[in-house]
Design a protein around this motif. Structure first.
Motif, mmCIF file in Angstrom:
data_model
loop_
_atom_site.group_PDB
_atom_site.id
_atom_site.type_symbol
_atom_site.label_atom_id
_atom_site.label_comp_id
_atom_site.label_asym_id
_atom_site.label_seq_id
_atom_site.Cartn_x
_atom_site.Cartn_y
_atom_site.Cartn_z
ATOM 1 N N THR A 1 0.826 -1.011 -0.017
ATOM 2 C CA THR A 1 0.174 -0.012 0.156
ATOM 3 C C THR A 1 1.042 1.205 0.004
ATOM 4 O O THR A 1 1.787 1.450 0.753
ATOM 5 C CB THR A 1 -0.801 0.049 1.304
ATOM 6 O OG1 THR A 1 -1.609 -1.132 1.201
ATOM 7 C CG2 THR A 1 -1.771 1.334 1.099
ATOM 8 N N SER B 1 5.379 6.530 -3.060
ATOM 9 C CA SER B 1 4.654 7.212 -4.317
ATOM 10 C C SER B 1 4.405 5.975 -5.560
ATOM 11 O O SER B 1 5.493 5.459 -5.803
ATOM 12 C CB SER B 1 5.128 8.453 -4.982
ATOM 13 O OG SER B 1 4.379 8.681 -5.973
ATOM 14 N N PRO B 2 3.251 5.798 -6.022
ATOM 15 C CA PRO B 2 2.938 4.784 -7.013
ATOM 16 C C PRO B 2 3.725 5.081 -8.342
ATOM 17 O O PRO B 2 3.875 4.421 -9.151
ATOM 18 C CB PRO B 2 1.515 4.694 -7.264
ATOM 19 C CG PRO B 2 0.821 5.864 -6.703
ATOM 20 C CD PRO B 2 1.907 6.495 -5.323
ATOM 21 N N SER C 1 -5.210 1.012 -1.579
ATOM 22 C CA SER C 1 -4.605 1.921 -2.007
ATOM 23 C C SER C 1 -5.537 3.240 -2.680
ATOM 24 O O SER C 1 -4.858 4.246 -2.789
ATOM 25 C CB SER C 1 -3.958 1.286 -3.374
ATOM 26 O OG SER C 1 -4.870 0.759 -4.283
ATOM 27 N N TYR C 2 -6.821 2.920 -2.983
ATOM 28 C CA TYR C 2 -7.552 3.923 -3.418
ATOM 29 C C TYR C 2 -7.985 4.827 -2.368
ATOM 30 O O TYR C 2 -7.758 6.113 -2.593
ATOM 31 C CB TYR C 2 -9.109 3.392 -3.819
ATOM 32 C CG TYR C 2 -9.971 4.144 -4.228
ATOM 33 C CD1 TYR C 2 -10.093 4.953 -5.402
ATOM 34 C CD2 TYR C 2 -11.018 4.289 -3.215
ATOM 35 C CE1 TYR C 2 -11.094 5.806 -5.488
ATOM 36 C CE2 TYR C 2 -12.004 5.373 -3.461
ATOM 37 C CZ TYR C 2 -12.201 6.088 -4.379
ATOM 38 O OH TYR C 2 -12.987 7.014 -4.514
ATOM 39 N N MET D 1 -4.610 6.866 -1.685
ATOM 40 C CA MET D 1 -4.335 7.664 -2.825
ATOM 41 C C MET D 1 -5.405 8.836 -3.016
ATOM 42 O O MET D 1 -5.199 10.200 -3.221
ATOM 43 C CB MET D 1 -4.497 6.982 -3.979
ATOM 44 C CG MET D 1 -3.012 6.359 -4.305
ATOM 45 S SD MET D 1 -1.585 7.087 -4.325
ATOM 46 C CE MET D 1 -1.893 8.229 -5.528
ATOM 47 N N ARG E 1 -3.937 11.251 -0.037
ATOM 48 C CA ARG E 1 -3.079 12.093 -0.925
ATOM 49 C C ARG E 1 -3.441 12.995 -1.972
ATOM 50 O O ARG E 1 -2.838 13.970 -1.806
ATOM 51 C CB ARG E 1 -1.884 10.779 -1.426
ATOM 52 C CG ARG E 1 -0.858 11.465 -2.003
ATOM 53 C CD ARG E 1 0.023 10.392 -2.383
ATOM 54 N NE ARG E 1 0.844 10.006 -1.338
ATOM 55 C CZ ARG E 1 1.397 8.947 -1.356
ATOM 56 N NH1 ARG E 1 1.408 8.002 -2.526
ATOM 57 N NH2 ARG E 1 1.846 8.335 -0.137
ATOM 58 N N ASN E 2 -4.018 12.632 -2.658
ATOM 59 C CA ASN E 2 -4.578 13.316 -3.921
ATOM 60 C C ASN E 2 -5.383 14.773 -3.273
ATOM 61 O O ASN E 2 -5.294 15.730 -3.777
ATOM 62 C CB ASN E 2 -5.580 12.645 -4.925
ATOM 63 C CG ASN E 2 -4.686 11.690 -5.691
ATOM 64 O OD1 ASN E 2 -3.434 11.795 -5.997
ATOM 65 N ND2 ASN E 2 -5.238 10.804 -6.267
ATOM 66 N N GLN F 1 -11.955 5.270 -10.895
ATOM 67 C CA GLN F 1 -11.374 4.677 -9.780
ATOM 68 C C GLN F 1 -12.308 4.510 -8.704
ATOM 69 O O GLN F 1 -12.504 3.496 -8.205
ATOM 70 C CB GLN F 1 -10.089 5.483 -9.183
ATOM 71 C CG GLN F 1 -8.919 5.443 -10.105
ATOM 72 C CD GLN F 1 -7.960 6.484 -9.655
ATOM 73 O OE1 GLN F 1 -8.072 6.983 -8.824
ATOM 74 N NE2 GLN F 1 -6.791 6.321 -10.420
#
Length: 101
Positions: A26, A31-32, A49-50, A53, A56-57, A71
């Motif tokens: 995860t 960062s991915p 992860s969704y 993220m 984070r976003n 997503q």
């Protein structure tokens, strides 16, 4: 998984290992974008992860979850399908719990 672990006790150890692997893949501290392009699709199989993220976003990049509808759709589709599958397995195995325990 709890319904299946009643019948296969060693499966609990495997599930614990898979959860730990899922925790480490995860993207909390990494960062991915650092992933190679051919492995990025594996990243989206992890439903956590969704969520990570999304935070984070929204907090860093100011990209809200409604700006990425595919997503969000994929996340909820995965969550509901896993829930329905788990409910099906639990209801199917519930009458046999008393025999095994």
């Amino acid at each position: 998984t709890s319904a299946v672990v009643v019948f296969y006790r060693d499966l609990g150890q495997v599930i614990g290992m898979l959860i730990q692997i899922g925790f480490w893949i995860t993207p909390i501290f990494w960062s991915p974008e650092t992933l190679p392009e051919e492995f990025k699709f594996l990243f989206f199989f992890n439903p956590v992860s969704y969520v990570v993220m999304g935070y984070r976003n929204s907090l860093i990049s100011k990209i809200w979850f409604w700006q990425e509808p595919w997503q969000t759709f994929y996340f909820w589709l995965l969550v509901f399908s896993l829930s329905i599958f788990g409910l099906f397995i639990f209801k199917r195995l519930r009458p046999h719990f008393a025999d095994v325990l």
